[in-house]
Design an enzyme around this catalytic site. Structure first.
Site, PDB file in Angstrom:
ATOM      1  N   GLY A   6       0.823  -1.210   0.000  1.00 43.63           N
ATOM      2  CA  GLY A   6       0.000   0.000   0.000  1.00 43.63           C
ATOM      3  C   GLY A   6       0.856   1.259   0.000  1.00 43.63           C
ATOM      4  O   GLY A   6       0.507   2.273   0.588  1.00 43.63           O
ATOM      5  N   LEU A   8       1.432   3.513  -2.082  1.00 40.69           N
ATOM      6  CA  LEU A   8       0.931   4.734  -2.732  1.00 40.69           C
ATOM      7  C   LEU A   8      -0.268   5.312  -1.998  1.00 40.69           C
ATOM      8  O   LEU A   8      -0.887   6.271  -2.428  1.00 40.69           O
ATOM      9  CB  LEU A   8       0.548   4.430  -4.192  1.00 40.69           C
ATOM     10  CG  LEU A   8       1.740   4.094  -5.093  1.00 40.69           C
ATOM     11  CD1 LEU A   8       1.259   3.607  -6.450  1.00 40.69           C
ATOM     12  CD2 LEU A   8       2.653   5.308  -5.254  1.00 40.69           C
ATOM     13  N   GLY A   9      -0.609   4.727  -0.852  1.00 31.93           N
ATOM     14  CA  GLY A   9      -1.776   5.195  -0.080  1.00 31.93           C
ATOM     15  C   GLY A   9      -1.444   6.407   0.759  1.00 31.93           C
ATOM     16  O   GLY A   9      -0.335   6.957   0.684  1.00 31.93           O
ATOM     17  N   GLN A  10      -2.409   6.830   1.614  1.00 31.56           N
ATOM     18  CA  GLN A  10      -2.229   8.059   2.390  1.00 31.56           C
ATOM     19  C   GLN A  10      -1.036   7.938   3.337  1.00 31.56           C
ATOM     20  O   GLN A  10      -0.213   8.847   3.416  1.00 31.56           O
ATOM     21  CB  GLN A  10      -3.495   8.354   3.216  1.00 31.56           C
ATOM     22  CG  GLN A  10      -3.412   9.698   3.920  1.00 31.56           C
ATOM     23  CD  GLN A  10      -4.395   9.863   5.065  1.00 31.56           C
ATOM     24  OE1 GLN A  10      -5.030   8.904   5.526  1.00 31.56           O
ATOM     25  NE2 GLN A  10      -4.514  11.075   5.558  1.00 31.56           N
ATOM     26  N   ASP A  32       2.767  -1.696  -4.515  1.00 25.69           N
ATOM     27  CA  ASP A  32       1.359  -1.286  -4.589  1.00 25.69           C
ATOM     28  C   ASP A  32       0.728  -1.964  -5.793  1.00 25.69           C
ATOM     29  O   ASP A  32       1.422  -2.534  -6.628  1.00 25.69           O
ATOM     30  CB  ASP A  32       1.218   0.251  -4.677  1.00 25.69           C
ATOM     31  CG  ASP A  32      -0.130   0.727  -4.111  1.00 25.69           C
ATOM     32  OD1 ASP A  32      -0.142   1.432  -3.099  1.00 25.69           O
ATOM     33  OD2 ASP A  32      -1.178   0.324  -4.666  1.00 25.69           O
ATOM     34  N   ILE A  33      -0.572  -1.894  -5.870  1.00 23.24           N
ATOM     35  CA  ILE A  33      -1.278  -2.622  -6.936  1.00 23.24           C
ATOM     36  C   ILE A  33      -1.138  -1.912  -8.274  1.00 23.24           C
ATOM     37  O   ILE A  33      -1.399  -2.477  -9.331  1.00 23.24           O
ATOM     38  CB  ILE A  33      -2.773  -2.795  -6.560  1.00 23.24           C
ATOM     39  CG1 ILE A  33      -3.425  -3.861  -7.448  1.00 23.24           C
ATOM     40  CG2 ILE A  33      -3.505  -1.459  -6.645  1.00 23.24           C
ATOM     41  CD1 ILE A  33      -4.700  -4.405  -6.914  1.00 23.24           C
ATOM     42  N   ARG A  34      -0.680  -0.628  -8.228  1.00 22.93           N
ATOM     43  CA  ARG A  34      -0.487   0.083  -9.486  1.00 22.93           C
ATOM     44  C   ARG A  34       0.831   0.833  -9.434  1.00 22.93           C
ATOM     45  O   ARG A  34       1.391   1.046  -8.357  1.00 22.93           O
ATOM     46  CB  ARG A  34      -1.647   1.051  -9.744  1.00 22.93           C
ATOM     47  CG  ARG A  34      -1.729   2.201  -8.749  1.00 22.93           C
ATOM     48  CD  ARG A  34      -3.121   2.834  -8.728  1.00 22.93           C
ATOM     49  NE  ARG A  34      -3.122   4.120  -8.043  1.00 22.93           N
ATOM     50  CZ  ARG A  34      -2.939   4.267  -6.745  1.00 22.93           C
ATOM     51  NH1 ARG A  34      -2.726   3.239  -5.995  1.00 22.93           N
ATOM     52  NH2 ARG A  34      -2.941   5.466  -6.196  1.00 22.93           N
ATOM     53  N   TYR A 139     -15.347  -2.229   7.943  1.00 25.57           N
ATOM     54  CA  TYR A 139     -13.972  -1.760   8.204  1.00 25.57           C
ATOM     55  C   TYR A 139     -13.585  -2.044   9.653  1.00 25.57           C
ATOM     56  O   TYR A 139     -12.515  -2.565   9.931  1.00 25.57           O
ATOM     57  CB  TYR A 139     -13.906  -0.266   7.910  1.00 25.57           C
ATOM     58  CG  TYR A 139     -12.575   0.385   8.173  1.00 25.57           C
ATOM     59  CD1 TYR A 139     -12.402   1.206   9.289  1.00 25.57           C
ATOM     60  CD2 TYR A 139     -11.507   0.210   7.320  1.00 25.57           C
ATOM     61  CE1 TYR A 139     -11.187   1.834   9.530  1.00 25.57           C
ATOM     62  CE2 TYR A 139     -10.291   0.836   7.546  1.00 25.57           C
ATOM     63  CZ  TYR A 139     -10.145   1.649   8.655  1.00 25.57           C
ATOM     64  OH  TYR A 139      -8.935   2.272   8.884  1.00 25.57           O
ATOM     65  N   LYS A 143     -10.757  -4.473  11.209  1.00 26.66           N
ATOM     66  CA  LYS A 143      -9.684  -3.982  12.090  1.00 26.66           C
ATOM     67  C   LYS A 143      -9.615  -4.795  13.379  1.00 26.66           C
ATOM     68  O   LYS A 143      -8.543  -5.146  13.846  1.00 26.66           O
ATOM     69  CB  LYS A 143      -9.861  -2.490  12.386  1.00 26.66           C
ATOM     70  CG  LYS A 143      -9.568  -1.592  11.191  1.00 26.66           C
ATOM     71  CD  LYS A 143      -8.134  -1.801  10.684  1.00 26.66           C
ATOM     72  CE  LYS A 143      -7.828  -1.001   9.463  1.00 26.66           C
ATOM     73  NZ  LYS A 143      -6.504  -1.329   8.890  1.00 26.66           N
TER      74      LYS A 143
HETATM   75  C1  VAH Z   1     -11.126   6.201   7.843  1.00 29.69           C
HETATM   76  N1  VAH Z   1      -9.068   7.512   7.872  1.00 29.69           N
HETATM   77  O1  VAH Z   1     -11.718   7.242   7.924  1.00 29.69           O
HETATM   78  C2  VAH Z   1      -9.624   6.199   8.168  1.00 29.69           C
HETATM   79  C3  VAH Z   1      -9.397   5.908   9.632  1.00 29.69           C
HETATM   80  C4  VAH Z   1     -10.048   6.501  11.979  1.00 29.69           C
HETATM   81  C5  VAH Z   1     -10.281   6.748  10.546  1.00 29.69           C
HETATM   82  O2  VAH Z   1      -9.549   4.570   9.921  1.00 29.69           O
HETATM   83  O3  VAH Z   1     -11.660   5.180   7.530  1.00 29.69           O
END
Ligand code: VAH
Length: 313
Positions: A6, A8-10, A32-34, A139, A143
């Site tokens: 990841g 290229l991610g944030q 990264d995937i790209r 999500y 986690k």
């Molecule tokens: C999101 N930036 O908004 C992420 C993060 C706590 C927020 O997990 O999903």
């Protein structure tokens, strides 16, 4: 050598450079995937990798003989809520593949968790390190599962797994994609570009946030911490501030006096935000490995507005 997914991610797009500055450019393998023209791709080793391809991940890790895996590739909360089955596949298959590589090659391991790992039945104010975790988003489920799986790989296979429950991360290099806390990044971009912002998160919605430089330091400090001091591993509560849109707007007005904030609440991302804590307690991170931050709301606002003016104007 460190393998990062990841890249290229944030987080990845800033962590790669920080790691290369700290440990040497050739010692950080960005994947990264790209592939893009970003510095991350050009300033050191880069490999295309889809994290659902465990065989390819193993091949890359083996060929570079990495001794640390930093697994960042994931779909964030809003995207995951829109495509839950796809999110489960990317977030969980990707994580399991990365943990298996760490187990087989005996590497150190890091992956981020999030305040999203808490849910509506979690105590909302100064959420403790050890508490109820029944998130109601895909999500958040990813986690919590990730935290439990990473602790399992430590207890069962002796893998040195470590993690951080990140708050919303605010950065000016690569804006986040598909998060719920992204409003806290967009507000700065629009303040500099347009002098106004329409927030999709309602007034009075408090969430934890952190400036990206503090997040990068926390990852490195945790990974370098003395393992014998760690009572926890996956994952430590960390935070720098608890703010709502009004608090950010007030800080912005010190630099952009006529900044206007109004609201157009997005019910989906608002309901995700409402299920998360208002503020979390980071005392375990402070006690066990000396977690600290350099940027509060004021310092972050001063720095990010200066950097965005250079970047955007
Ligand atoms: C999101 N930036 O908004 C992420 C993060 C706590 C927020 O997990 O999903």
């Amino acid at each position: 050598k460190i393998l990062v997914t990841g890249a290229l991610g944030q987080i990845g797009s800033e962590l790669i450079q920080k790691l290369r500055d700290t440990y040497g450019e050739d010692n950080v393998v960005a994947t990264d995937i790209r592939e893009t023209e970003a510095d991350v791709v050009k300033s050191g080793p880069f490999e295309l990798l889809d994290v659902t391809d465990g065989k390819r991940m193993y091949e890359i890790a083996k060929s570079y003989q990495v001794d640390s895996v930093i697994h960042l590739a994931a779909l964030l909360s809003a995207t995951a809520e829109a495509k839950p089955l796809f999110a489960w596949k990317i977030n969980m298959d990707g994580l399991l593949n990365a943990l298996e590589v760490a187990r087989e090659l005996k590497t150190q391991f890091f992956t981020p968790s999030s305040i999203g790992a808490f849910g509506p039945t979690t105590p909302k104010d100064l959420t403790p390190q050890n508490t109820i975790q029944r998130p109601t988003t895909m999500y958040g489920i990813n986690k919590v599962t990730g935290e439990l799986l990473s602790d399992y790989y430590h207890q069962k296979f002796g893998v040195d797994t470590r993690g951080l429950r990140f708050p919303g991360l605010i950065s000016y290099v690569t804006p986040p994609g598909g998060g719920t806390t992204d409003y806290a990044v967009e507000i700065y971009y629009d303040a500099v570009k347009k002098g106004e912002y329409t927030s999709y998160i309602a007034k009075g919605t408090f969430m934890d946030m952190m400036y990206m430089p503090d997040a990068l330091n926390a990852i490195i400090d945790l990974m370098e911490a003395d393992a014998s001091k760690l009572k926890h591993r996956n994952s430590f509560n960390v935070t720098a501030m608890s703010v709502d849109p009004e608090a950010i707007a007030k800080a912005i007005r010190k630099y952009i006096p006529h900044f206007k904030l109004d609201y157009q609440v997005d019910p989906i991302r608002q309901s995700i935000a409402d299920s998360w804590p208002n503020s979390i307690d980071a005392s375990s991170a402070k006690e066990e490995w000396g977690f600290k931050v350099a940027y509060d709301l004021e310092k972050m606002t001063e720095d990010i507005i200066k950097k965005l003016k250079d970047k955007l104007l």
